[in-house]
Design a protein around this motif. Structure first.
Motif, short mmCIF file in Angstrom:
data_model
loop_
_atom_site.label_atom_id
_atom_site.label_comp_id
_atom_site.label_asym_id
_atom_site.label_seq_id
_atom_site.Cartn_x
_atom_site.Cartn_y
_atom_site.Cartn_z
N ARG B 33 -3.96 -8.89 5.46
CA ARG B 33 -4.87 -8.02 4.98
C ARG B 33 -6.06 -7.53 5.94
O ARG B 33 -6.38 -6.69 6.28
CB ARG B 33 -5.43 -8.54 3.57
N TYR B 36 -4.32 -6.46 9.59
CA TYR B 36 -3.86 -5.11 9.67
C TYR B 36 -4.88 -4.13 8.61
O TYR B 36 -4.04 -3.02 8.54
CB TYR B 36 -2.40 -5.01 9.32
N ASP B 37 -5.96 -4.53 8.23
CA ASP B 37 -6.76 -3.68 7.72
C ASP B 37 -6.04 -2.86 6.59
O ASP B 37 -6.31 -1.97 6.14
CB ASP B 37 -7.37 -2.36 8.40
N ASP B 39 -5.32 -1.95 2.48
CA ASP B 39 -6.35 -1.69 1.34
C ASP B 39 -5.63 -2.35 0.34
O ASP B 39 -4.46 -2.71 0.40
CB ASP B 39 -6.63 -0.30 1.52
N SER B 40 -6.44 -2.21 -0.91
CA SER B 40 -5.99 -2.85 -2.31
C SER B 40 -4.50 -2.26 -2.51
O SER B 40 -3.80 -2.72 -3.03
CB SER B 40 -7.13 -2.53 -2.99
N MET B 41 -4.39 -0.82 -2.34
CA MET B 41 -3.42 -0.49 -2.60
C MET B 41 -1.99 -0.77 -1.83
O MET B 41 -0.95 -0.94 -2.59
CB MET B 41 -3.15 1.29 -2.75
N ASP B 42 -2.07 -1.16 -0.71
CA ASP B 42 -1.18 -1.95 0.11
C ASP B 42 -0.74 -3.06 -0.63
O ASP B 42 0.19 -3.55 -0.74
CB ASP B 42 -1.58 -1.89 1.57
N LEU B 44 -1.38 -4.28 -3.67
CA LEU B 44 -0.64 -4.14 -4.96
C LEU B 44 0.88 -3.38 -4.85
O LEU B 44 1.67 -3.95 -5.56
CB LEU B 44 -1.11 -3.12 -5.91
#
Lengths: 246, 82
Positions: B33, B36-37, B39-42, B44
């Motif tokens: 996380r 590679y920055d 985000d929360s959608m990635d 989930l």
């Protein structure tokens, strides 16, 4: 947006088109970064992701330096236990300075406030939605509202909820450790959104101010700001890439 | 299911939601996380993809246990054999 106005305002700096930066611009910006940030950028498979990573980190450094007499390459960061980046060593002149960063295809956002938690999220609303995130993770009230919308409006409403929820968990600094179904946003046609919490989540709706924006017709923006007395005016400014990377 | 098979499934789920990740250059112990920055959608979407391929439902309180490739394989191996 003047740095001295920060205690009584929240600022959001936007930069579009980082992916189009020229190699010479990226070299210049990369020189502002810590070695670890350059290594991180180099790991990306695609040039657009490397470019966005370099511009994001450089923009964060340049933005923070607007608010304190610290050279852009001198800022040091740590992550809290949930992974949120924060300032490591805070010089006295930057005491209370808080920031949050978001990026998506085509846009970077950096939100800055003083002495209060702040979270920002930007999303490219044409982003491919591969799974039913709302059905699995949103609160029942949000799912109900979303499903009631006309089919053509649902993607936009989804990103209303998504960006707001993301801005809140980022302001709290806890990310997905806060279950997304335990809080609900209420979209209102005549004012900023409000939040409510399930009993399992110990927080007070009156503690939060939210703002939304459309930085472009393809990008949704949401900001969550901890409320301490009066709401803060939220000022949003767009920076051209040429202004940042010479 | 062997650890190698779990590892392949995790990498597939990860690169399906974050095609910017080069699996050849992924440090198996890095927190992806942050590295590679994502985000929360990635994150989930990653959990949903894992559920689809391994039939493991990961509660939110356990997300932190899947922070890196190695820790995700450890966690899922435990869940799949228990």
């Amino acid at each position: 947006m003047h740095p001295s106005s920060l205690p009584s305002e929240a600022h959001v700096w936007l930069l579009a088109g980082a992916e189009d930066a020229a190699a010479s611009q990226l070299d210049g910006l990369a020189s502002l970064l810590h070695e670890e940030e350059r290594t991180r950028a180099a790991r990306y498979l695609r040039a657009v992701d490397r470019a966005r990573s370099i511009v994001t980190r450089a923009l964060l450094r340049l933005t923070l330096s607007r608010y304190a007499p610290v050279a852009p390459d001198a800022w040091r960061f740590v992550t809290n236990r949930y992974g949120r980046p924060e300032l490591a060593e805070v010089p006295r002149s930057a005491a209370g300075l808080r920031f949050n960063v978001s990026h998506t295809e085509g846009l970077i956002a950096i939100a800055v406030a003083r002495d209060r938690d702040i979270g920002v999220d930007v999303e490219y609303i044409e982003r491919r939605l591969t799974h039913d995130i709302a059905g699995r993770f949103f609160s029942p009230a949000e799912v109900h509202d979303l499903r009631q919308q006309p089919a053509e409006a649902q993607p936009r409403v989804f990103f209303d909820y998504w960006t707001l929820k993301e801005s809140y968990i980022k302001a709290r600094g806890m990310g997905l450790a806060l279950p997304l179904e335990d809080f609900s946003f209420h979209l209102r046609p005549d004012g900023p959104p409000t939040i409510s919490f399930a009993p399992a989540l110990d927080d007070d709706p009156a503690r939060w101010q939210f703002a939304q924006g459309w930085p472009s017709e393809h990008h949704r923006l949401a900001v969550a700001i901890e409320r301490r007395g009066e709401d803060l005016p939220v000022h949003i400014a767009s920076l051209p890439l040429e202004h940042v990377a010479r | 299911m062997t650890r190698d098979e779990i590892r392949t499934a995790v990498l597939h789920a990860l690169t399906s939601v974050a095609p910017e990740i080069d699996p050849q250059r992924l440090d198996p112990d890095s927190v992806f996380r942050q590295a590679y920055d994502l985000d929360s959608m990635d994150v989930l979407n990653f959990m949903i993809a894992l559920h689809a391929s391994l039939d493991v439902d990961v509660p939110e309180s356990d997300y932190v246990k899947l922070a890196s490739l190695n820790s995700a394989v450890d966690y899922l191996a435990g869940r799949l054999t228990s």
